[in-house]
Each structure stands twice: as C-alpha cells, then as structure tokens.
Write a protein that holds these residues in place. Structure first.
Motif, PDB file in Angstrom:
ATOM      1  N   ASN A   1       0.831  -1.131   0.037  1.00 25.74           N
ATOM      2  CA  ASN A   1       0.047   0.041   0.037  1.00 25.74           C
ATOM      3  C   ASN A   1       0.934   1.153  -0.105  1.00 25.74           C
ATOM      4  OD1 ASN A   1      -2.212  -1.368  -0.033  1.00 25.74           O
ATOM      5  ND2 ASN A   1      -2.666  -1.418   2.293  1.00 25.74           N
TER       6      ASN A   1
ATOM      7  N   TYR B   1       2.223   1.912  -3.385  1.00 17.60           N
ATOM      8  CA  TYR B   1       0.994   2.294  -4.454  1.00 17.60           C
ATOM      9  C   TYR B   1       0.834   3.792  -4.185  1.00 17.60           C
ATOM     10  CZ  TYR B   1      -3.795   2.778  -6.360  1.00 17.60           C
ATOM     11  OH  TYR B   1      -4.574   3.406  -6.902  1.00 17.60           O
ATOM     12  N   ALA B   2       0.862   4.056  -2.848  1.00 15.31           N
ATOM     13  CA  ALA B   2       0.560   5.536  -2.330  1.00 15.31           C
ATOM     14  C   ALA B   2       1.739   6.490  -3.069  1.00 15.31           C
ATOM     15  CB  ALA B   2       0.515   5.803  -0.813  1.00 15.31           C
ATOM     16  N   ARG B   3       2.894   5.991  -2.891  1.00 14.71           N
ATOM     17  CA  ARG B   3       4.109   6.776  -3.566  1.00 14.71           C
ATOM     18  C   ARG B   3       3.859   6.889  -5.054  1.00 14.71           C
ATOM     19  NH1 ARG B   3       8.672   3.807   0.367  1.00 14.71           N
ATOM     20  NH2 ARG B   3       8.501   5.229   2.062  1.00 14.71           N
TER      21      ARG B   3
ATOM     22  N   MET C   1       1.089   7.104  -6.757  1.00 17.78           N
ATOM     23  CA  MET C   1      -0.103   7.879  -6.905  1.00 17.78           C
ATOM     24  C   MET C   1       0.497   9.433  -6.558  1.00 17.78           C
ATOM     25  SD  MET C   1      -2.494   6.266  -8.068  1.00 17.78           S
ATOM     26  CE  MET C   1      -3.782   7.605  -7.606  1.00 17.78           C
TER      27      MET C   1
ATOM     28  N   HIS D   1      -8.359   5.113  -9.540  1.00 20.48           N
ATOM     29  CA  HIS D   1      -8.279   4.461  -8.192  1.00 20.48           C
ATOM     30  C   HIS D   1      -9.598   3.546  -7.876  1.00 20.48           C
ATOM     31  CE1 HIS D   1     -11.205   6.796  -5.859  1.00 20.48           C
ATOM     32  NE2 HIS D   1     -10.784   7.998  -6.383  1.00 20.48           N
TER      33      HIS D   1
END
Length: 59
Positions: free
Chosen positions: A17, A20-22, A24, A45
């Motif tokens: 996660n 993935y956040a990085r 985005m 998303h």
C-alpha cells in the motif's frame, strides 16, 4: 542498532500500500503542470466507495 523487517502478511500488505501511495503521489506531481479539469482521477483508483463506479476493467 537496526530493526529487522517483520515477516508478516500485514507488514507486506502495508509495504504494498505504501508503494502504491508513493506512485500515486508521483503521478499527481507529474499531472500538476497540466491543471486540466478533464482528468478524472476516479478512473485511476476505481471510483469512490458507494458511487457505483467500478473504474477500469469493471463490468
């Protein structure tokens, strides 16, 4: 003294996660110069919860 990396399913999910956040954040920074109101990030998303939109690949 370094702390060893936990070998748990939960930690692996956390790391996935976080990665993935990085990505985005990086994508958002790359899109900032365009400032286009036509870019619908819901498509990225999978839509908002309860919106009825499934995002890419939804049937």
């Amino acid at each position: 003294m370094a702390v060893s990396r936990p070998e748990t399913r939960q930690f692996e999910a956390f790391m996935t996660n976080l990665s993935y956040a990085r990505r985005m954040v990086k994508a958002g920074r790359m899109l900032t110069p365009f400032r286009s109101p036509t870019i619908d990030i819901d498509d990225w998303h999978g839509g908002r919860p309860g919106s009825g939109r499934g995002g890419p690949g939804a049937s």
